[in-house]
Scaffold this active site. Structure first.
Site, PDB file in Angstrom:
ATOM      1  N   LYS A 124       0.846  -1.211   0.000  1.00  0.00           N
ATOM      2  CA  LYS A 124       0.000   0.000   0.000  1.00  0.00           C
ATOM      3  C   LYS A 124       0.873   1.251   0.000  1.00  0.00           C
ATOM      4  O   LYS A 124       0.664   2.168  -0.800  1.00  0.00           O
ATOM      5  CB  LYS A 124      -0.894   0.002   1.238  1.00  0.00           C
ATOM      6  CG  LYS A 124      -1.587   1.323   1.507  1.00  0.00           C
ATOM      7  CD  LYS A 124      -2.485   1.288   2.723  1.00  0.00           C
ATOM      8  CE  LYS A 124      -1.769   1.479   4.003  1.00  0.00           C
ATOM      9  NZ  LYS A 124      -1.424   2.872   4.339  1.00  0.00           N
ATOM     10  N   ASN A 125       1.883   1.254   0.892  1.00  0.00           N
ATOM     11  CA  ASN A 125       2.651   2.491   1.067  1.00  0.00           C
ATOM     12  C   ASN A 125       3.647   2.744  -0.049  1.00  0.00           C
ATOM     13  O   ASN A 125       4.216   3.823  -0.141  1.00  0.00           O
ATOM     14  CB  ASN A 125       3.315   2.499   2.450  1.00  0.00           C
ATOM     15  CG  ASN A 125       2.262   2.599   3.545  1.00  0.00           C
ATOM     16  OD1 ASN A 125       1.111   2.928   3.269  1.00  0.00           O
ATOM     17  ND2 ASN A 125       2.631   2.268   4.760  1.00  0.00           N
ATOM     18  N   CYS A 158      -4.672   7.749   9.331  1.00  0.00           N
ATOM     19  CA  CYS A 158      -5.027   7.019  10.548  1.00  0.00           C
ATOM     20  C   CYS A 158      -4.872   7.915  11.786  1.00  0.00           C
ATOM     21  O   CYS A 158      -3.927   8.698  11.887  1.00  0.00           O
ATOM     22  CB  CYS A 158      -4.129   5.789  10.705  1.00  0.00           C
ATOM     23  SG  CYS A 158      -4.637   4.467   9.602  1.00  0.00           S
ATOM     24  N   ARG A 207      -8.847  -0.112   4.540  1.00  0.00           N
ATOM     25  CA  ARG A 207      -7.957   0.917   3.979  1.00  0.00           C
ATOM     26  C   ARG A 207      -6.667   0.275   3.465  1.00  0.00           C
ATOM     27  O   ARG A 207      -6.059   0.771   2.523  1.00  0.00           O
ATOM     28  CB  ARG A 207      -7.573   1.954   5.047  1.00  0.00           C
ATOM     29  CG  ARG A 207      -8.729   2.715   5.619  1.00  0.00           C
ATOM     30  CD  ARG A 207      -8.263   3.760   6.582  1.00  0.00           C
ATOM     31  NE  ARG A 207      -7.364   4.720   5.905  1.00  0.00           N
ATOM     32  CZ  ARG A 207      -7.215   5.975   6.309  1.00  0.00           C
ATOM     33  NH1 ARG A 207      -7.872   6.407   7.373  1.00  0.00           N
ATOM     34  NH2 ARG A 207      -6.415   6.800   5.688  1.00  0.00           N
ATOM     35  N   ARG A 264       0.193  13.865  13.303  1.00  0.00           N
ATOM     36  CA  ARG A 264       0.528  13.745  11.868  1.00  0.00           C
ATOM     37  C   ARG A 264       0.876  15.112  11.249  1.00  0.00           C
ATOM     38  O   ARG A 264       0.266  15.549  10.284  1.00  0.00           O
ATOM     39  CB  ARG A 264      -0.608  13.100  11.071  1.00  0.00           C
ATOM     40  CG  ARG A 264      -1.215  11.850  11.613  1.00  0.00           C
ATOM     41  CD  ARG A 264      -0.296  10.663  11.779  1.00  0.00           C
ATOM     42  NE  ARG A 264       0.300  10.123  10.588  1.00  0.00           N
ATOM     43  CZ  ARG A 264      -0.267   9.202   9.818  1.00  0.00           C
ATOM     44  NH1 ARG A 264      -1.488   8.807  10.063  1.00  0.00           N
ATOM     45  NH2 ARG A 264       0.370   8.696   8.775  1.00  0.00           N
ATOM     46  N   ASP A 317       5.107  19.656   8.900  1.00  0.00           N
ATOM     47  CA  ASP A 317       6.123  20.727   8.921  1.00  0.00           C
ATOM     48  C   ASP A 317       7.390  20.344   8.160  1.00  0.00           C
ATOM     49  O   ASP A 317       8.005  21.194   7.483  1.00  0.00           O
ATOM     50  CB  ASP A 317       6.451  21.104  10.368  1.00  0.00           C
ATOM     51  CG  ASP A 317       6.945  19.912  11.172  1.00  0.00           C
ATOM     52  OD1 ASP A 317       6.263  18.864  11.157  1.00  0.00           O
ATOM     53  OD2 ASP A 317       8.026  19.995  11.773  1.00  0.00           O
ATOM     54  N   LEU A 318       7.790  19.071   8.231  1.00  0.00           N
ATOM     55  CA  LEU A 318       9.024  18.650   7.539  1.00  0.00           C
ATOM     56  C   LEU A 318       8.825  18.671   6.021  1.00  0.00           C
ATOM     57  O   LEU A 318       9.745  19.001   5.258  1.00  0.00           O
ATOM     58  CB  LEU A 318       9.457  17.260   8.005  1.00  0.00           C
ATOM     59  CG  LEU A 318       9.815  17.142   9.493  1.00  0.00           C
ATOM     60  CD1 LEU A 318      10.167  15.706   9.850  1.00  0.00           C
ATOM     61  CD2 LEU A 318      10.955  18.069   9.866  1.00  0.00           C
ATOM     62  N   ASP A 361       4.082   0.061  12.131  1.00  0.00           N
ATOM     63  CA  ASP A 361       2.845  -0.503  11.566  1.00  0.00           C
ATOM     64  C   ASP A 361       2.634  -1.959  11.946  1.00  0.00           C
ATOM     65  O   ASP A 361       1.583  -2.531  11.648  1.00  0.00           O
ATOM     66  CB  ASP A 361       2.847  -0.370  10.039  1.00  0.00           C
ATOM     67  CG  ASP A 361       2.827   1.079   9.609  1.00  0.00           C
ATOM     68  OD1 ASP A 361       3.116   1.348   8.433  1.00  0.00           O
ATOM     69  OD2 ASP A 361       2.548   1.945  10.463  1.00  0.00           O
TER      70      ASP A 361
HETATM   71  C1  EPZ Z   1       4.179   6.671   6.500  1.00  0.00           C
HETATM   72  O1  EPZ Z   1       3.459   7.703   7.144  1.00  0.00           O
HETATM   73  C2  EPZ Z   1       3.187   5.516   6.339  1.00  0.00           C
HETATM   74  N1  EPZ Z   1       2.046   5.935   5.533  1.00  0.00           N
HETATM   75  C3  EPZ Z   1       2.697   5.067   7.714  1.00  0.00           C
HETATM   76  O2  EPZ Z   1       1.869   3.904   7.517  1.00  0.00           O
HETATM   77  C4  EPZ Z   1       3.908   4.655   8.560  1.00  0.00           C
HETATM   78  O3  EPZ Z   1       3.469   4.335   9.865  1.00  0.00           O
HETATM   79  C5  EPZ Z   1       4.914   5.833   8.633  1.00  0.00           C
HETATM   80  O4  EPZ Z   1       5.283   6.232   7.302  1.00  0.00           O
HETATM   81  C6  EPZ Z   1       6.171   5.451   9.395  1.00  0.00           C
HETATM   82  O5  EPZ Z   1       6.785   4.357   8.801  1.00  0.00           O
HETATM   83  C7  EPZ Z   1       2.172   6.009   4.179  1.00  0.00           C
HETATM   84  O6  EPZ Z   1       3.234   5.761   3.626  1.00  0.00           O
HETATM   85  C8  EPZ Z   1       0.946   6.411   3.422  1.00  0.00           C
HETATM   86  P1  EPZ Z   1       6.445   9.785   8.825  1.00  0.00           P
HETATM   87  P2  EPZ Z   1       4.115   9.191   7.267  1.00  0.00           P
HETATM   88  O7  EPZ Z   1       6.390  11.107   8.148  1.00  0.00           O
HETATM   89  O8  EPZ Z   1       4.891   9.515   6.049  1.00  0.00           O
HETATM   90  C9  EPZ Z   1       6.768  12.879  12.333  1.00  0.00           C
HETATM   91  C10 EPZ Z   1      -0.021   2.514   7.747  1.00  0.00           C
HETATM   92  O9  EPZ Z   1      -0.555   1.940   8.709  1.00  0.00           O
HETATM   93  N2  EPZ Z   1       6.615  13.913  11.315  1.00  0.00           N
HETATM   94  O10 EPZ Z   1       7.624   8.893   8.596  1.00  0.00           O
HETATM   95  O11 EPZ Z   1       3.046  10.110   7.706  1.00  0.00           O
HETATM   96  C11 EPZ Z   1       5.458  12.143  12.588  1.00  0.00           C
HETATM   97  O12 EPZ Z   1       4.661  12.865  13.509  1.00  0.00           O
HETATM   98  C12 EPZ Z   1       0.471   3.949   7.895  1.00  0.00           C
HETATM   99  O13 EPZ Z   1       0.162   1.990   6.612  1.00  0.00           O
HETATM  100  C13 EPZ Z   1       6.780  15.246  11.662  1.00  0.00           C
HETATM  101  O14 EPZ Z   1       7.034  15.559  12.814  1.00  0.00           O
HETATM  102  O15 EPZ Z   1       5.122   8.945   8.481  1.00  0.00           O
HETATM  103  C14 EPZ Z   1       5.922  10.839  13.157  1.00  0.00           C
HETATM  104  O16 EPZ Z   1       6.200  11.011  14.535  1.00  0.00           O
HETATM  105  C15 EPZ Z   1       0.253   4.504   9.292  1.00  0.00           C
HETATM  106  N3  EPZ Z   1       6.648  16.202  10.702  1.00  0.00           N
HETATM  107  C16 EPZ Z   1       7.255  10.580  12.438  1.00  0.00           C
HETATM  108  O17 EPZ Z   1       7.639  11.844  11.873  1.00  0.00           O
HETATM  109  C17 EPZ Z   1       6.362  15.870   9.397  1.00  0.00           C
HETATM  110  O18 EPZ Z   1       6.274  16.800   8.549  1.00  0.00           O
HETATM  111  C18 EPZ Z   1       7.151   9.549  11.321  1.00  0.00           C
HETATM  112  O19 EPZ Z   1       6.219  10.023  10.393  1.00  0.00           O
HETATM  113  C19 EPZ Z   1       6.195  14.511   9.060  1.00  0.00           C
HETATM  114  C20 EPZ Z   1       6.333  13.546  10.028  1.00  0.00           C
END
Ligand code: EPZ
Length: 416
Positions: free
Chosen positions: A22-23, A116, A397, A121, A124-125, A305
């Site tokens: 999916k991802n 989710c 989903r 979520r 900012d990054l 996950d």
């Molecule tokens: C991706 O989400 C996946 N979703 C998530 O899978 C997965 O849990 C996550 O990566 C971590 O591996 C998709 O790919 C669609 P992150 P993403 O940005 O990109 C913080 C599932 O069940 N952060 O790596 O949103 C954030 O709060 C889903 O399939 C910031 O602070 O994850 C978190 O603590 C759930 N600022 C950490 O980084 C930002 O701008 C990791 O988030 C972005 C993220």
């Protein structure tokens, strides 16, 4: 039809095949916006989040066709840079479209994404990374307006190896002038898959899978035919279900090095695993020793996950496991539901301490998100008696008819 009735006490036996990730698919669908040709994507799984992403692509002017499980997309005529708010709010991956739309149209209007309910979520990054590439961003009335008329490659350092931010910046940089380097990039397999997909269209990206990714801007991307990698989280879900229920299951279409963190924990706890090519066979007489600890970390650490599904196995294992959820601040919503089923868990902030009990008992429970739903389905299968699981649309989903997969292995789950 948004509930499961699960009659527990069944073991799982047979063969099951893992669909595409999916991802990976969601990021690759966003990257299709960068192409001026036809894109053929194979083995498209029936996940609700993918359907929603296709609706957004169509709203941008992409032509989307499906022939069996092949998706045919043509984004050469995209003319709309505004992502519809009502669609964007439904999925996290809507924000992944920001980079490619800016790459193609040099302007975009998006709203804060959905996803989710596992934490705040933030994005900012994503936005900070795009500003490094000279994108002008204004946020007002809940809308994010971006001007990339002077998009330019640059060195970007991520404060945290965010998967989505890495993907967004990669895609924004593909058609930018100059060279972009992303430092402290996420290293997930889905990012390597995205690099391979974009390079097959004529992009020039190097280093995905390491913490430094280099993108050399090109003028145009062409047509491509591609099959994304298998879903490592679904593979891990099936392994944990088999370990929890007991049985003998062969899982096909797995890249097991993508879930080595789980495999080593299962082996350490005494489970009988046989890895051969793209297949893993797990034979289990039921739960064994507890893992002892689970620390969720960015790849190649233990995947967040798989934390809910791993936690369920610990509730009936011998011993105690300390689980620390380092990525998302509210990803223990499955715990109160498991306590209703007789689990022994203490949770404080981002830490849960799980002490194995003899058995769980069926109850009426609610799934708050995708992976919690998969975890509670496993809990229902191992519990004595009947479990009613509500809000199973969350499971759809990211799993194709999860109940049918488990029933094909001997479970007794009715959707109603
Ligand atoms: C991706 O989400 C996946 N979703 C998530 O899978 C997965 O849990 C996550 O990566 C971590 O591996 C998709 O790919 C669609 P992150 P993403 O940005 O990109 C913080 C599932 O069940 N952060 O790596 O949103 C954030 O709060 C889903 O399939 C910031 O602070 O994850 C978190 O603590 C759930 N600022 C950490 O980084 C930002 O701008 C990791 O988030 C972005 C993220």
């Amino acid at each position: 039809m948004d509930r499961f009735e699960i009659c527990g006490g069944t073991t799982l036996n047979g063969v099951v095949k893992v669909p595409c990730a999916k991802n990976s698919y969601l990021a690759i669908l966003a990257a299709c916006v960068l192409s001026s040709g036809e894109v053929y994507l194979h083995n498209c799984p029936k996940f609700d989040d993918i359907e929603k992403m296709l609706q957004i692509l169509s709203s941008l002017g992409c032509r989307v066709k499906r022939e069996e499980n092949i998706l045919i997309l043509n984004c050469s005529q995209i003319n709309n840079c505004v992502i519809p708010k009502e669609l964007a709010k439904k999925i996290r991956s809507s924000i992944f479209l920001l980079g490619p739309i800016l790459g193609r149209l040099k302007k975009a209007v998006v709203t804060y994404p959905g996803g989710c309910d596992i934490g705040s979520r933030p994005i900012d990054l994503h936005l900070k990374g795009l500003k490094y590439l000279n994108v002008k961003i204004t946020e007002k009335f809940g809308l994010i307006e971006c001007d990339a008329s002077s998009l330019m490659g640059e060195n970007v350092h991520l404060d945290y190896p965010s998967v989505g931010a890495t993907e967004n910046i990669m895609m924004a940089a593909v058609l930018a002038k100059g060279v972009t380097k992303i430092f402290n990039a996420a290293k997930e397999p889905e990012i390597v898959d995205l690099q391979n997909f974009i390079n097959k269209m004529g992009g020039k990206i190097y280093g995905a899978g390491t913490d430094t990714i280099t993108i050399i801007g090109v003028d145009k991307l062409s047509s491509v035919e591609y099959t994304p990698i298998p879903d490592r989280i679904i593979a891990g879900t099936y392994l944990l279900a088999t370990a929890s229920c007991g049985g003998d299951v062969t899982i096909k279409n797995v890249e097991y090095e993508h879930i080595y963190s789980l495999i080593t924990k299962l082996k350490y706890s005494g489970y009988d695993l046989n890895l051969k090519g793209d297949t893993i066979r797990l034979v289990s007489k039921g739960p064994k020793n507890a893992f002892g600890s689970i620390e969720t970390l960015p790849y190649p650490g233990f995947p967040t996950d798989l934390q809910p599904q791993g936690l369920v196995l610990q509730t009936v294992s011998n011993g105690t496991t300390i689980i620390r959820e380092n990525l998302f601040e509210t990803r223990f919503k499955h715990v109160p539901e498991l306590i209703k089923m007789g689990a022994n868990i203490i949770t404080r902030d981002r830490m849960s301490i799980v002490t194995g009990v003899k058995k769980l008992y069926g109850a009426e429970v609610y799934c708050s998100d995708l992976r919690a739903g998969a975890a509670l389905t496993i809990a229902g299968m191992i519990a004595e008696g009947k479990t009613i699981l509500n809000d199973v649309h969350n499971i759809d989903r990211g799993y194709e008819s999860l109940e049918e997969v488990f029933n094909s292995l001997g479970a007794n789950i009715k959707r109603f």
